[in-house]
Design a protein around this motif. Structure first.
Motif, PDB file in Angstrom:
ATOM      1  N   ARG A  40      26.369  55.698  47.381  1.00  0.00           N
ATOM      2  CA  ARG A  40      25.215  56.512  48.105  1.00  0.00           C
ATOM      3  C   ARG A  40      24.991  57.197  47.140  1.00  0.00           C
ATOM      4  NH1 ARG A  40      22.777  59.054  51.306  1.00  0.00           N
ATOM      5  NH2 ARG A  40      22.089  60.897  51.584  1.00  0.00           N
ATOM      6  N   LEU A  44      20.748  57.105  45.377  1.00  0.00           N
ATOM      7  CA  LEU A  44      20.202  57.840  45.580  1.00  0.00           C
ATOM      8  C   LEU A  44      19.812  57.892  43.481  1.00  0.00           C
ATOM      9  CD1 LEU A  44      22.317  60.901  46.742  1.00  0.00           C
ATOM     10  CD2 LEU A  44      19.933  59.687  47.560  1.00  0.00           C
ATOM     11  N   VAL A  62      14.261  62.373  52.315  1.00  0.00           N
ATOM     12  CA  VAL A  62      14.771  61.026  50.643  1.00  0.00           C
ATOM     13  C   VAL A  62      14.925  61.821  49.584  1.00  0.00           C
ATOM     14  CG1 VAL A  62      15.880  59.433  49.766  1.00  0.00           C
ATOM     15  CG2 VAL A  62      16.063  59.042  52.182  1.00  0.00           C
ATOM     16  N   GLU A  65      16.008  65.573  49.199  1.00  0.00           N
ATOM     17  CA  GLU A  65      17.146  65.553  48.416  1.00  0.00           C
ATOM     18  C   GLU A  65      17.703  65.560  46.714  1.00  0.00           C
ATOM     19  OE1 GLU A  65      21.613  63.970  49.889  1.00  0.00           O
ATOM     20  OE2 GLU A  65      19.405  62.765  51.015  1.00  0.00           O
ATOM     21  N   VAL A  66      16.885  63.900  46.644  1.00  0.00           N
ATOM     22  CA  VAL A  66      16.584  63.668  45.709  1.00  0.00           C
ATOM     23  C   VAL A  66      16.027  65.224  44.423  1.00  0.00           C
ATOM     24  CG1 VAL A  66      16.436  61.775  43.706  1.00  0.00           C
ATOM     25  CG2 VAL A  66      16.945  61.491  45.985  1.00  0.00           C
TER      26      VAL A  66
END
Length: 448
Positions: A40, A44, A62, A65-66
């Motif tokens: 993961r 990422l 996404v 989160e990044v």
């Protein structure tokens, strides 16, 4: 949960990958190696590099989160790139299209091109968002520089906006529904003591086309109450008038700020008189002042239009004609936009501009002297940029607020600068609701 950290990061470097690209990915993986599984984290890291360097776009969850994970790494990378040469690339297809259209670029930015044809007037409905608009004193938007189908978004944009596509509310009626669900007091209970709050003398102005924090900021500005914020040790705090309004902690500054925004909003709406601005502007008779209006026809500005919603509402509230106001002290004669321009020939000439300035100045003076609360001066998009610039200057000298809206077909709206406390009193005198405004008094103020 702990993860295996006995794996080699360098094995994921690609042969074609540049030093900068790899260094960015490597720093990201080193930072979170002990918090994510190998598979993961590698994924990422690749998403992070694509967002930061290539402007790629992914699902909002996404990207959020990044953006949270990469904040420190991205800031360090941007700081290291400040003094380096920045290159702008143009695709082969864009270059060919530019050549066909006669467009010239410097550093990827359009500097010259063919004159665009005048587009057909496209009217913008009252209440439509103006987030992308600007005044005529700013540089005009070049339509060739932006695209409605742009699918790229930088990591920096996500960090600043917390993954939101814009700051508008999802439903224009959301604020109105929220206030109506509060079971507010009857406006006949209003008295001036209700303006005084724990934070100072204040009114909360609610504009449906923007977010809650923006509404709080603009309300503090017009009420002359200082609003400050701090972010220390993961805690975001909002201070109003030197007193704590709300504070919260979050995994990132954006998350903490979002929580504080909701807390601050809920506290203010329950303790401060609120005014919902139902429409951004209301033109006389639902029509705008156009070129044909100002080149010969003497239409009376302010004369009731028999089928207008505003007139029907005024009659329902007891208005029978004559001057407005509690004692009918307003002017009875309508305002007339006596903008006598001889013709449109020689547009931009000194004589033409002088005619416009004299006529517009007289119109704005009559507008200021009127008791009109809801009606604004709305000029159509047929006025040129130079003419709108002159109207901006005249509005400023007359103590009025002015702003241009739209992109291709820009138009000008001139409004009165209303003191928020006087506005509340005026709306309360008309029953608490007008075509443009509605007052809400929270139940907590009933004890005053």
């Amino acid at each position: 949960m702990s993860f295996d950290v006995n794996w080699d990061i360098d094995k994921y470097r690609e042969e074609h990958e540049s030093d900068d690209h790899w260094e960015l990915r490597r720093r990201f993986m080193e930072r979170w190696k002990s918090d994510y599984s190998e598979e993961r984290l590698v994924c990422l890291a690749r998403v992070f590099a694509n967002m930061e360097l290539l402007g790629c776009r992914y699902p909002v969850e996404v990207m959020q989160e990044v953006a949270r994970l990469a904040h420190d790494v991205a800031q360090a990378y941007r700081s290291s790139r400040k003094d380096k040469l920045k290159r702008t690339f143009v695709s082969a297809s864009d270059a060919a299209e530019d050549r066909a259209k006669g467009v010239k670029r410097e550093g990827g930015v359009i500097v010259d091109g063919p004159t665009k044809k005048s587009a057909k007037i496209q009217f913008v409905r009252p209440g439509q968002s103006d987030d992308t608009n600007m005044s005529d004193n700013e540089e005009p938007v070049n339509d060739n520089d932006t695209s409605d189908n742009d699918n790229t978004k930088s990591l920096k944009d996500v960090e600043e906006n917390n993954g939101r596509e814009d700051v508008k509310t999802s439903d224009p009626n959301e604020y109105m529904k929220e206030m109506q669900n509060m079971n507010c007091l009857d406006v006949r209970c209003f008295n001036d003591r209700m303006f005084q709050t724990y934070f100072g003398r204040m009114v909360l102005l609610i504009r449906p086309w923007t977010n809650k924090l923006s509404n709080i900021q603009s309300s503090c500005q017009v009420c002359h109450i200082p609003l400050t914020n701090t972010y220390e040790n993961g805690c975001f705090s909002l201070m109003l008038g030197g007193k704590l309004l709300a504070s919260a902690q979050g995994a990132s500054k954006a998350e903490a700020k979002s929580i504080v925004e909701t807390l601050a909003w809920n506290r203010l709406k329950e303790s401060v008189i609120c005014v919902v601005v139902k429409e951004q502007w209301i033109a006389h008779g639902d029509a705008r002042i156009s070129v044909s209006d100002v080149t010969g026809r003497q239409e009376e500005f302010g004369t009731p239009v028999e089928n207008s919603v505003a007139l029907k509402m005024m009659k329902l509230m007891g208005w029978k004609g004559g001057g407005l106001g509690a004692e009918a002290q307003g002017i009875a004669e309508p305002i007339k936009p006596n903008l006598q321009m001889v013709n449109r020939a020689g547009l931009g000439s000194n004589a033409d501009i002088r005619h416009l300035r004299r006529a517009a100045q007289a119109l704005m003076q009559r507008y200021v002297a009127s008791s009109s609360l809801d009606v604004d001066l709305v000029f159509s998009s047929e006025f040129s940029k130079e003419e709108r610039s002159q109207l901006h200057q005249l509005a400023q000298r007359a103590g009025l607020a002015s702003r241009s809206y739209g992109d291709k077909d820009r138009f000008l709206v001139v409004k009165k600068k209303l003191d928020p406390f006087s506005l509340v009193r005026a709306v309360v005198e008309q029953g608490g609701s007008t075509p443009k405004y509605e007052v809400f008094i929270p139940p907590a103020l009933g004890r005053r």
